[in-house]
Design an enzyme around this catalytic site. Structure first.
Site, PDB file in Angstrom:
ATOM      1  N   HIS A 157     -75.839   5.989 -72.671  1.00  0.00           N
ATOM      2  CA  HIS A 157     -74.379   5.846 -72.469  1.00  0.00           C
ATOM      3  C   HIS A 157     -73.857   4.577 -73.155  1.00  0.00           C
ATOM      4  O   HIS A 157     -72.856   4.020 -72.728  1.00  0.00           O
ATOM      5  CB  HIS A 157     -74.004   5.799 -70.984  1.00  0.00           C
ATOM      6  CG  HIS A 157     -74.660   6.858 -70.160  1.00  0.00           C
ATOM      7  ND1 HIS A 157     -74.079   8.077 -69.903  1.00  0.00           N
ATOM      8  CD2 HIS A 157     -75.876   6.887 -69.544  1.00  0.00           C
ATOM      9  CE1 HIS A 157     -74.897   8.806 -69.161  1.00  0.00           C
ATOM     10  NE2 HIS A 157     -75.993   8.102 -68.937  1.00  0.00           N
ATOM     11  N   SER A 278     -62.901  -8.093 -97.342  1.00  0.00           N
ATOM     12  CA  SER A 278     -61.521  -7.670 -97.118  1.00  0.00           C
ATOM     13  C   SER A 278     -60.631  -8.438 -98.076  1.00  0.00           C
ATOM     14  O   SER A 278     -60.874  -9.607 -98.350  1.00  0.00           O
ATOM     15  CB  SER A 278     -61.134  -7.986 -95.669  1.00  0.00           C
ATOM     16  OG  SER A 278     -59.734  -8.143 -95.573  1.00  0.00           O
ATOM     17  N   LYS A 284     -64.349 -11.513 -93.543  1.00  0.00           N
ATOM     18  CA  LYS A 284     -64.911 -10.201 -93.239  1.00  0.00           C
ATOM     19  C   LYS A 284     -66.034  -9.761 -94.141  1.00  0.00           C
ATOM     20  O   LYS A 284     -66.048 -10.019 -95.335  1.00  0.00           O
ATOM     21  CB  LYS A 284     -63.809  -9.130 -93.272  1.00  0.00           C
ATOM     22  CG  LYS A 284     -62.777  -9.436 -92.256  1.00  0.00           C
ATOM     23  CD  LYS A 284     -62.372  -8.368 -91.323  1.00  0.00           C
ATOM     24  CE  LYS A 284     -63.253  -7.215 -91.053  1.00  0.00           C
ATOM     25  NZ  LYS A 284     -62.423  -6.056 -90.760  1.00  0.00           N
ATOM     26  N   GLU A 291     -70.017   3.321 -93.030  1.00  0.00           N
ATOM     27  CA  GLU A 291     -68.785   4.029 -92.654  1.00  0.00           C
ATOM     28  C   GLU A 291     -68.575   5.252 -93.541  1.00  0.00           C
ATOM     29  O   GLU A 291     -68.167   6.316 -93.074  1.00  0.00           O
ATOM     30  CB  GLU A 291     -67.580   3.101 -92.772  1.00  0.00           C
ATOM     31  CG  GLU A 291     -67.577   2.002 -91.732  1.00  0.00           C
ATOM     32  CD  GLU A 291     -66.454   1.011 -91.991  1.00  0.00           C
ATOM     33  OE1 GLU A 291     -65.489   1.021 -91.218  1.00  0.00           O
ATOM     34  OE2 GLU A 291     -66.528   0.244 -92.961  1.00  0.00           O
ATOM     35  N   TYR A 318     -71.906  42.786-103.405  1.00  0.00           N
ATOM     36  CA  TYR A 318     -71.237  41.611-103.971  1.00  0.00           C
ATOM     37  C   TYR A 318     -69.720  41.741-103.837  1.00  0.00           C
ATOM     38  O   TYR A 318     -69.153  42.817-103.995  1.00  0.00           O
ATOM     39  CB  TYR A 318     -71.611  41.444-105.459  1.00  0.00           C
ATOM     40  CG  TYR A 318     -70.889  40.269-106.104  1.00  0.00           C
ATOM     41  CD1 TYR A 318     -71.384  38.985-105.969  1.00  0.00           C
ATOM     42  CD2 TYR A 318     -69.685  40.442-106.798  1.00  0.00           C
ATOM     43  CE1 TYR A 318     -70.710  37.895-106.509  1.00  0.00           C
ATOM     44  CE2 TYR A 318     -69.006  39.367-107.338  1.00  0.00           C
ATOM     45  CZ  TYR A 318     -69.519  38.090-107.195  1.00  0.00           C
ATOM     46  OH  TYR A 318     -68.864  37.020-107.723  1.00  0.00           O
ATOM     47  N   GLN A 323     -67.899  33.961-105.277  1.00  0.00           N
ATOM     48  CA  GLN A 323     -67.831  32.941-106.327  1.00  0.00           C
ATOM     49  C   GLN A 323     -67.467  31.573-105.733  1.00  0.00           C
ATOM     50  O   GLN A 323     -67.793  30.543-106.300  1.00  0.00           O
ATOM     51  CB  GLN A 323     -66.774  33.366-107.360  1.00  0.00           C
ATOM     52  CG  GLN A 323     -66.562  32.391-108.482  1.00  0.00           C
ATOM     53  CD  GLN A 323     -65.726  33.010-109.592  1.00  0.00           C
ATOM     54  OE1 GLN A 323     -66.182  33.918-110.280  1.00  0.00           O
ATOM     55  NE2 GLN A 323     -64.502  32.560-109.743  1.00  0.00           N
TER      56      GLN A 323
HETATM   57  N1  ARG Z   1     -68.937  34.070-111.419  1.00  0.00           N
HETATM   58  C1  ARG Z   1     -69.403  35.049-110.485  1.00  0.00           C
HETATM   59  C2  ARG Z   1     -69.849  34.356-109.191  1.00  0.00           C
HETATM   60  O1  ARG Z   1     -70.068  33.214-109.239  1.00  0.00           O
HETATM   61  C3  ARG Z   1     -70.575  35.780-111.063  1.00  0.00           C
HETATM   62  C4  ARG Z   1     -70.697  37.188-110.614  1.00  0.00           C
HETATM   63  C5  ARG Z   1     -69.506  37.935-111.053  1.00  0.00           C
HETATM   64  N2  ARG Z   1     -69.662  39.328-110.820  1.00  0.00           N
HETATM   65  C6  ARG Z   1     -68.621  40.158-110.946  1.00  0.00           C
HETATM   66  N3  ARG Z   1     -68.859  41.383-110.739  1.00  0.00           N
HETATM   67  N4  ARG Z   1     -67.416  39.734-111.264  1.00  0.00           N
HETATM   68  O2  ARG Z   1     -69.949  34.974-108.155  1.00  0.00           O
END
Ligand code: ARG
Length: 468
Positions: A157, A278, A284, A291, A318, A323
């Protein structure tokens, strides 16, 4: 500007605003090395499996080498219209070696390519972070050895609780940074999986040899599912979680150094070279490094939260959202590495103030538990012993004295069991020395912990007993 490799089905040029908006080149250009290394391995495999000819592979590999040198000499031109590092390298390769360059992208997509690049980057950076953590752990072991008989108050504490060895306190940080290092090493196991060959998401009809590509790039495993392999960023999240925990440890260290270096505590003097002044108050000396480490911890947490939020609810596989993973990842890697490096430099140069620390360790009734333990050892149940010791503390506060400054008669008011041997119990150093339980603060126990740590460091990195 060459046509975009994907422009075939489009009848209109991309809006320049959209090009600027969707471009990631300013961020992902730092992946060039991995992108080229991955492409070289991919080409080699394509030639070995007969998908392209040896002659074509040689031309591609030579061209890629040339591009790498161009980038490293700062001669490479970047354009927003080419989106990302993959397209930059590919279109430069077309200029360099002609039409054959268009074969480089056979049996792969940017989706598996970017997953590969990020894995290769993070494998490299994780190893670097592990090395920095090893160095930092060594600094703590050396500082602990140098302060083995140095007492400080231990706190709970943020109230003085019980005396401990400074070495024991420093070894607590050794333990924290050892766990951090283990976390990054564990993360490497899951980074070490080759995604290439998953193509866009479904795999490829070409007779590729993914295990050969993995071997060429030093990956121990190939991913088992092409969809997961292009959709997965768990390894980035794990790294960011490990980085956040490590930064949290660094921020606790920072906070202690900030507090300990105040006039109120005065336990530690910061090296002038690592403090700032400072512009208005000439007296200081500010703990800005600590920090800033404390402040940068928030940034790394932000990177983790950004990444978790980015991935939340994304449908497989994907999505372009992904990205946006690079900026937080790169920021966390850079920030963590900078913080580890600056502390590795600064910590060996701290000078601990024995007088102030030992004065604080022997005032403020840190030996009250000793008195309770003393009475308990004489057969009084601990709770009752605790009550006696508490009343003794109340009395001593009233007198403006420490427990060990009371006379035997004064102490005996609180229990007839108290005898002259109590003074040895109340001695601060004896109090530390009695804590020989495994993991406790007695000097021999701490020496044992330091010995174990040294052995482990030696095993891990051929440590020779000298600072790197
Ligand atoms: N620049 C894209 C990324 O970083 C690469 C993959 C892009 N793929 C796509 N189908 N547009 O994710």
């Amino acid at each position: 500007m060459p046509d975009k490799p994907w422009s075939g089905r489009f009848s209109e040029k991309t809006d320049v605003g959209v090009e600027a908006f969707t471009s990631s080149i300013q961020v992902d250009k730092r992946l060039y090395r991995y992108d080229i290394e991955g492409s070289v391995a991919h080409c080699t495999m394509l030639a070995e499996t007969g998908i392209i000819s040896q002659e074509e592979a040689s031309q591609l590999i030579e061209g890629l080498g040339k591009i790498q040198r161009e980038i490293e000499r700062g001669k490479f031109q970047y354009h927003d219209s080419l989106e990302d590092i993959h397209m930059h390298i590919e279109s430069r390769l077309i200029q360099e070696v002609g039409k054959v360059a268009m074969k480089l992208h056979t049996a792969r997509s940017r989706n598996d390519q970017i997953a590969l690049d990020v894995r290769m980057y993070l494998r490299h950076e994780s190893r670097k972070i592990i090395g920095l953590l090893t160095d930092l752990r060594r600094v703590f072991v050396e500082a602990a050895e140098a302060h083995i008989d140095f007492l400080i108050p231990g706190y709970t504490h943020l109230q003085r609780a019980q005396p401990v060895l400074l070495a024991h306190h420093l070894m607590a940080y050794y333990e924290m940074f050892t766990r951090d290092e283990e976390r990054f090493a564990d993360g490497l196991e899951r980074i070490d999986v080759l995604p290439l060959g998953s193509a866009a998401l479904a795999g490829t009809p070409y007779p590729i040899d993914r295990r050969r590509t993995a071997e060429l790039l030093g990956f121990s495993r190939v991913s088992a599912n092409s969809i997961d392999s292009v959709a997965d960023r768990d390894f980035v999240l794990e790294f960011l979680a490990g980085a956040s925990i490590c930064m949290m440890h660094l921020s606790r260290l920072s906070e202690e150094l900030i507090v300990w270096s105040t006039a109120e505590f005065g336990f530690v003097d910061l090296p002038d070279a690592f403090a700032t002044g400072s512009s208005i108050m000439p007296q200081k000396k500010n703990p800005d490094v600590s920090e800033l480490v404390r402040g940068k911890t928030g940034r790394v947490y932000g990177d983790l939260v950004a990444m978790l939020t980015l991935m939340k609810s994304l449908p497989l596989a994907y999505n372009r959202d992904m990205q946006e993973d690079k900026a937080p990842l790169f920021d966390a890697v850079d920030t963590l590495a900078d913080c580890l490096k600056i502390y590795r430099q600064m910590l060996p140069r701290l000078s601990f103030n024995r007088e102030a620390a030992e004065r604080a360790a022997s005032t403020g009734y840190l030996n009250a538990t000793e008195l309770a333990d003393y009475l308990a050892a004489k057969g009084i149940p601990f709770r009752e012993a605790h009550g006696c010791a508490g009343r003794a503390v109340g009395y001593a506060i009233g007198k403006g004295k420490e427990l060990h400054d009371l006379t035997l008669e004064e102490l005996r008011q609180f229990s007839g069991q108290i005898a002259a041997d109590v003074f040895a119990f109340l001695d601060v150093r004896n109090s530390v020395e009695r804590r020989k339980s495994e993991g406790g603060t007695a000097a021999d126990t701490v020496r044992g912990a330091i010995g174990e740590a040294r052995k482990r460091l030696e095993m891990e990195s051929g440590y020779s007993g000298k600072s790197a």
